[in-house]
Design a protein around this motif. Structure first.
Motif, PDB file in Angstrom:
ATOM      1  N   GLU A   1       1.987   4.070  -5.141  1.00  0.00           N
ATOM      2  CA  GLU A   1       1.999   5.249  -6.006  1.00  0.00           C
ATOM      3  C   GLU A   1       3.126   5.764  -6.879  1.00  0.00           C
ATOM      4  O   GLU A   1       2.273   6.538  -8.044  1.00  0.00           O
ATOM      5  CB  GLU A   1       1.530   6.702  -4.430  1.00  0.00           C
TER       6      GLU A   1
ATOM      7  N   ARG B   1      -8.520  -2.097   1.709  1.00  0.00           N
ATOM      8  CA  ARG B   1      -8.021  -0.627   1.796  1.00  0.00           C
ATOM      9  C   ARG B   1      -7.192   0.076   0.095  1.00  0.00           C
ATOM     10  O   ARG B   1      -7.162   0.862   0.486  1.00  0.00           O
ATOM     11  CB  ARG B   1      -6.804  -1.430   2.409  1.00  0.00           C
TER      12      ARG B   1
ATOM     13  N   GLN C   1      -6.441   8.986  -3.644  1.00  0.00           N
ATOM     14  CA  GLN C   1      -5.144   9.729  -4.439  1.00  0.00           C
ATOM     15  C   GLN C   1      -4.582   9.449  -5.164  1.00  0.00           C
ATOM     16  O   GLN C   1      -4.550  11.131  -5.606  1.00  0.00           O
ATOM     17  CB  GLN C   1      -3.730   8.215  -4.454  1.00  0.00           C
TER      18      GLN C   1
ATOM     19  N   ARG D   1      -9.593   2.322  -1.572  1.00  0.00           N
ATOM     20  CA  ARG D   1      -9.700   3.083  -0.863  1.00  0.00           C
ATOM     21  C   ARG D   1      -8.714   4.166  -1.051  1.00  0.00           C
ATOM     22  O   ARG D   1      -9.121   5.812  -0.553  1.00  0.00           O
ATOM     23  CB  ARG D   1      -9.871   3.298   0.460  1.00  0.00           C
ATOM     24  N   LYS D   2      -7.533   4.054  -0.968  1.00  0.00           N
ATOM     25  CA  LYS D   2      -6.641   4.677  -0.980  1.00  0.00           C
ATOM     26  C   LYS D   2      -5.866   5.115  -2.206  1.00  0.00           C
ATOM     27  O   LYS D   2      -5.398   6.447  -2.933  1.00  0.00           O
ATOM     28  CB  LYS D   2      -5.495   3.508  -0.338  1.00  0.00           C
TER      29      LYS D   2
ATOM     30  N   LEU E   1       0.773  -1.051   0.379  1.00  0.00           N
ATOM     31  CA  LEU E   1      -0.080   0.069   0.111  1.00  0.00           C
ATOM     32  C   LEU E   1       0.454   1.470  -0.256  1.00  0.00           C
ATOM     33  O   LEU E   1       0.478   2.311  -0.468  1.00  0.00           O
ATOM     34  CB  LEU E   1      -0.894  -0.133   1.161  1.00  0.00           C
ATOM     35  N   ASP E   2       1.586   0.921   0.658  1.00  0.00           N
ATOM     36  CA  ASP E   2       2.838   2.156   0.928  1.00  0.00           C
ATOM     37  C   ASP E   2       4.201   2.407   0.108  1.00  0.00           C
ATOM     38  O   ASP E   2       4.351   3.674  -0.761  1.00  0.00           O
ATOM     39  CB  ASP E   2       3.460   2.212   2.099  1.00  0.00           C
TER      40      ASP E   2
END
Length: 329
Positions: free
Chosen positions: A62, A101, A109, A104-105, A58-59
């Motif tokens: 992007e 999750r 973003q 949602r992220k 998740l981190d």
């Protein structure tokens, strides 16, 4: 009237003239890019059988999303790779599961990205099948109607997380009806269903099963995925999904089934999706790494062929490369 009055080569005399009469065009917004999201932190792990495709946490995801957006790709297909697996695939419909999750992220973003959520149980079950398994005297059986209930729960959970499209890939009978009813009852009447309408039991899925950690632990999926030898059956599958309320139809895999794409295109007026699957991608990458082919030319020709056969959208692991090459043209 024939040669020499008719000379078909007249329309091929220059690049500009060929472009003027080109019948099929390929653009970055034709592509849906799959993305694999896993638990953990700092993960950017290349999938060994799919060079250039990664597991992301998740981190770190992007990095991938920003490049997709920069290249003009407008949609992603999210595949969650959970830590926890059990017989009923409970992580699939956990509101705090990895897929939910991630959705949602992504929407936080990049709210403009269209997020499709793959809807299946195989990567969430400890047995690797796409539904509930019962053991009988005759062996293991995938329980169709019990599986529908769990797939419907998964769809609602994905929609609550912000998925713009629910993309069920499980091939249970009646899955569109079950998911449409569940979404409507939960207030998601405007969330479309991109049905994996015609999904063959194919040898082209091998690398994906490594990517999604979804290989069946016993048997195979031939009792619910389609026999590659059949085409009329594909029309029955598609017709069922149309009548049950699907908003998109899909053919998977694409390359060996272009005839099926054309059959559906000629019969139905819903948007048609081709899934350019993992082995189709990996074969090209492997040959390119050996210097045997011109990767750019092969990929763009193949994707154009899928559009020419009738695809309105293409789910493809080549999305970034193809979008980059199209910018160069």
């Amino acid at each position: 009237m024939a040669y020499p009055v008719i000379r078909n080569r007249r329309l091929r005399n220059s690049a500009a003239l060929r472009g003027l009469v080109r019948e099929t065009t390929l653009e970055a917004n034709d592509f849906i890019a799959p993305i694999f999201i896993t638990e953990g932190e700092g993960v950017q792990e290349e999938i060994s059988s799919m060079p250039g495709v990664y597991h992301w946490s998740l981190d770190t995801m992007e990095r991938e999303l920003s490049e997709l957006v920069r290249l003009g790709i407008q949609s992603v297909m999210v595949f969650g790779v959970p830590d926890h697996k059990d017989a009923l695939g409970t992580s699939a419909y956990d509101d705090n599961g990895i897929t939910q999750r991630a959705i949602r992220k992504i929407k936080a973003q990049y709210p403009e990205l269209v997020v499709a959520a793959d809807n299946c149980l195989c990567q969430y079950t400890d047995h690797g099948h796409c539904g509930v398994v019962h053991t009988t005297e005759c062996g293991a059986e995938i329980a169709n109607d019990e599986s529908l209930a769990l797939l419907a729960l998964t769809a609602v959970s994905q929609a609550k997380a912000g998925a713009d499209i629910i993309a069920p890939s499980n091939m249970m009978d009646g899955f569109v009806t079950a998911i449409r009813q569940a979404l409507d009852e939960a207030g998601f009447v405007n969330t479309p269903i991109m049905s994996y309408s015609v999904k063959y039991s194919s040898a082209y899925y091998g690398p994906f099963r490594e990517a999604a950690h979804s290989a069946p632990q016993f048997g195979d999926r031939k009792t619910y995925q389609m026999d590659p030898a059949n085409s009329r059956e594909a029309l029955r599958e598609a017709q069922s999904d149309v009548e049950e309320g699907a908003d998109f139809l899909m053919v998977k895999p694409a390359l060996a089934y272009l005839d099926i794409l054309r059959m559906l295109k000629d019969r139905y007026n819903l948007p048609l999706v081709a899934y350019n699957v993992s082995a189709e991608y990996s074969m090209v990458k492997a040959a390119a790494m050996q210097g045997w082919i011109d990767e750019k030319a092969i990929v763009l020709e193949t994707l154009t062929g899928m559009k020419r056969a009738g695809a309105d959208l293409i789910i493809t692991y080549h999305a970034k490369d193809a979008a980059r090459w199209l910018k160069e043209l």
